[in-house]
Motif scaffolding. Sequence first.
Motif, short mmCIF file in Angstrom:
data_model
loop_
_atom_site.label_atom_id
_atom_site.label_comp_id
_atom_site.label_asym_id
_atom_site.label_seq_id
_atom_site.Cartn_x
_atom_site.Cartn_y
_atom_site.Cartn_z
N ILE A 334 46.19 42.89 43.85
CA ILE A 334 44.85 42.66 43.29
C ILE A 334 44.71 43.37 41.94
CG2 ILE A 334 42.43 43.34 43.69
CD1 ILE A 334 43.06 42.33 46.66
N ALA A 335 45.22 44.60 41.85
CA ALA A 335 45.15 45.35 40.59
C ALA A 335 45.98 44.65 39.50
CB ALA A 335 45.66 46.77 40.82
N LYS A 336 47.12 44.10 39.90
CA LYS A 336 48.00 43.40 38.96
C LYS A 336 47.28 42.17 38.39
CE LYS A 336 52.61 41.46 38.76
NZ LYS A 336 53.73 40.97 39.55
N GLU A 337 46.64 41.43 39.28
CA GLU A 337 45.90 40.23 38.87
C GLU A 337 44.73 40.62 37.95
OE1 GLU A 337 44.40 36.13 39.08
OE2 GLU A 337 46.32 37.18 38.90
N ARG A 338 44.07 41.73 38.28
CA ARG A 338 42.98 42.24 37.45
C ARG A 338 43.48 42.52 36.03
NH1 ARG A 338 41.82 47.99 39.20
NH2 ARG A 338 43.75 48.29 38.02
N ASP A 339 44.58 43.23 35.94
CA ASP A 339 45.11 43.61 34.62
C ASP A 339 45.58 42.39 33.84
OD1 ASP A 339 44.48 46.13 35.39
OD2 ASP A 339 46.53 46.71 35.94
N ARG A 340 46.20 41.42 34.54
CA ARG A 340 46.69 40.22 33.87
C ARG A 340 45.53 39.44 33.25
NH1 ARG A 340 46.75 34.93 34.55
NH2 ARG A 340 45.67 34.94 36.56
N ILE A 341 44.50 39.20 34.05
CA ILE A 341 43.40 38.36 33.57
C ILE A 341 42.62 39.06 32.46
CG2 ILE A 341 41.34 38.81 35.00
CD1 ILE A 341 41.74 35.80 35.86
N THR A 342 42.47 40.40 32.58
CA THR A 342 41.76 41.17 31.56
C THR A 342 42.51 41.08 30.22
OG1 THR A 342 41.03 42.69 33.29
CG2 THR A 342 40.76 43.43 31.03
N ALA A 343 43.81 41.25 30.28
CA ALA A 343 44.63 41.21 29.06
C ALA A 343 44.57 39.82 28.41
CB ALA A 343 46.06 41.58 29.39
N GLU A 344 44.61 38.78 29.22
CA GLU A 344 44.58 37.41 28.68
C GLU A 344 43.31 37.14 27.88
OE1 GLU A 344 45.24 34.26 31.50
OE2 GLU A 344 47.24 35.05 32.01
N TYR A 345 42.17 37.51 28.46
CA TYR A 345 40.90 37.26 27.75
C TYR A 345 40.73 38.19 26.56
CZ TYR A 345 39.30 33.64 30.91
OH TYR A 345 39.17 32.45 31.60
N ALA A 346 41.20 39.43 26.69
CA ALA A 346 41.09 40.38 25.57
C ALA A 346 41.84 39.83 24.35
CB ALA A 346 41.65 41.74 25.98
N GLU A 347 43.00 39.24 24.60
CA GLU A 347 43.80 38.69 23.49
C GLU A 347 43.14 37.51 22.79
OE1 GLU A 347 47.86 37.84 24.75
OE2 GLU A 347 47.96 39.93 25.46
N LEU A 348 42.33 36.77 23.55
CA LEU A 348 41.67 35.60 22.97
C LEU A 348 40.47 35.97 22.09
CD1 LEU A 348 41.65 33.30 26.15
CD2 LEU A 348 43.08 32.99 24.13
N LEU A 349 40.03 37.23 22.21
CA LEU A 349 38.85 37.65 21.44
C LEU A 349 39.24 37.98 20.00
CD1 LEU A 349 37.07 40.07 23.93
CD2 LEU A 349 36.05 38.00 22.97
N PRO A 350 38.33 37.71 19.04
CA PRO A 350 38.58 38.18 17.67
C PRO A 350 38.66 39.71 17.64
CG PRO A 350 36.36 37.23 17.89
CD PRO A 350 37.09 36.94 19.16
N GLU A 351 39.49 40.20 16.75
CA GLU A 351 39.76 41.63 16.62
C GLU A 351 38.49 42.49 16.68
OE1 GLU A 351 42.54 44.14 16.94
OE2 GLU A 351 43.20 42.09 16.52
N GLU A 352 37.45 42.08 15.87
CA GLU A 352 36.26 42.95 15.76
C GLU A 352 35.44 43.02 17.07
OE1 GLU A 352 35.01 38.84 14.36
OE2 GLU A 352 36.78 40.13 14.19
N LEU A 353 35.67 42.08 17.99
CA LEU A 353 34.90 42.11 19.24
C LEU A 353 35.61 42.87 20.36
CD1 LEU A 353 33.28 38.56 19.47
CD2 LEU A 353 32.11 40.75 19.18
N ARG A 354 36.87 43.24 20.09
CA ARG A 354 37.62 43.91 21.17
C ARG A 354 37.01 45.24 21.61
NH1 ARG A 354 43.83 42.35 20.47
NH2 ARG A 354 43.45 40.13 20.31
N PRO A 355 36.59 46.09 20.65
CA PRO A 355 35.96 47.35 21.08
C PRO A 355 34.70 47.11 21.92
CG PRO A 355 36.41 47.38 18.71
CD PRO A 355 36.70 45.99 19.19
#
Length: 602
Positions: A334-355
């Motif tokens: 479950i933790a692995k799936e959490r980290d995978r999905i979080t990373a995927e969406y974080a990458e799709l965000l424009p740089e300035e919205l990541r923080p």
Amino acid sequence: MTSHMKFPSPYSLKAPEGAEGWEDLYPYYLLFNDKVRDKEEAKFWFCDSQHWPSPFKPFDTVTVEFAVKCLGQYNTRHYLIPPANGVDYRIHNGYCYMSPLAVPPDQIAGRVPHFMERAGHYFQNWDALLDNWMKKVRANIADMEALTFEPLPDVVPLDWIKDGVGLDNTYQMMETYDRAIQLLYKTWQYHFEFLNLGYAAYLDFFGFLKEQFPTIPDQAIAKMVQGVDVDLFRPDDELKKLAKLAVRLGVADALKSGTVEEALANVAAAANGKEWLDAWTEAQDPWFNFTSGNGFYSTDKYWNENLDIPLGYIRDYIGKLEKGEEIDRPTAKIAKERDRITAEYAELLPEELRPVFEGKLGLARTVFPYVENHNFYIEHWSMGVFWRKMRQLSAVLHQAGFWENADDMFFLNRQEVRDALFDYGNAWGVGGEPIGPVYWPEVIAKRKAILSALATQPPQPALNNPPDVITEPFTIMLWGITSESIARWLDGGKDKSKLVGMAASPGIAEGRARVIRSADELGLIEEGEILVTPVTAPSWAPVFGKIRATVTDIGGMMSHAAIVCREYGLPAVTGTGNASSTIKTGQMLRVDGATGEVQILS
């Protein structure tokens, strides 16, 4: 106004036969009143069968009153949550109906700075304030444990005379009862101190992601905060530890059959028995302060008073271990799936919205565990102590002849209990006879008949006209009430072979349906079945090892059923509206927790 209503008006909804006069069981302020009919019919009400799935005994309404009143105060008076005040609630035909109160649009902006200051203080000092909360709640439980109710003695103790106390035993008894009710009130004040903020932070994160990714599934967002280790899962974890220990110490066979007493005696006689028995005793405090219900009813059975319940689960786990099966929660997966999905969406965000994303996610993850954790300390532990003390009081008045059965006091409301107590103490004081024994049995018999009649009819899912769009976040997240679910209730589901609900926990499963109406029926569940129920309680987790999936009538993405299923890696569809009355035990089902569809295959 009533003629074109989509759901019935409470004013035209008759009681089931034999339940006439049910209104007398509840306080005046919880009834739909004719004098405000226009106002009450202009509101949309939904049935909260998620928390209160059966009709209320008069005393048990204290749980809905204290819980919903305290929920409201934190939105309205403590934190000034900008778009949402509290939730209005009424009892109709024995069931609880709710209507969320929105903040008028022109007042929302004015609340924002207050909310930022007040809620901000909590968010910035979360850990310290939560430590303080734990201390307060444990002290409150200790205060409740210290209360005791005993029959009145023949005379006031002689040392009271010699010490010039100047009071009798009824004074203490009345004071103890009032104190019990006030401690319960305090319990529910504490309950919501953090809960609404836990939801608010999650909803803020949720809203941000929906804005950035309009098509993101709700489930993907929920997965980003999953993998929480909370005390609510500890009781089940303790049972798993005890099962593993029994196998390791070679006392598993000794535990397998007979009553609790017989099984424990068998273990005591075994070579390593003492080590296991010590662990069993140690696990009980506090983790067996746990109910297979939800803590809201006086009839809920607690593990520490019904040791056959936890022992039954331990026996199931031992059986699995001996077959070489895995019984632990799939936490790493479950933790692995959490980290995978979080990373995927974080990458799709424009740089300035990541923080911004990181900040909102960090807050949601910090506060989210509380959404489940408080349950153990309040609904389970605190409520268990409260009900135990009330049963003690009921037994005292039962011995004094006030009612026929030891638990009949719960057919009185909390104000009537004070009257009965005064009657008991008054007769004792003057040396006469109380009236209660000739008054209450008849009243209680009549109320029992009314409650039985109310229970024959499932509640209407909603009342009056639904709004065009449901926007109130709690309603959607917790209860799973959306414009779509209301449309499903109204059309009654044209296609009888398919049900649709919320995609609450991913995965696909096929199996036989097992329809369960209450915790008392949990023993009927067989290996590999699909659990279908109006609502599950968090404490049903030990049966999750047996079943393949869960389907419920009510509940949203953040309902306990949904959260627990995600943490246990079990597919779930919640908020179907009517699965438990549509599906029959034994039918073959296919449950898709990612799309929210339930197919009836046979």
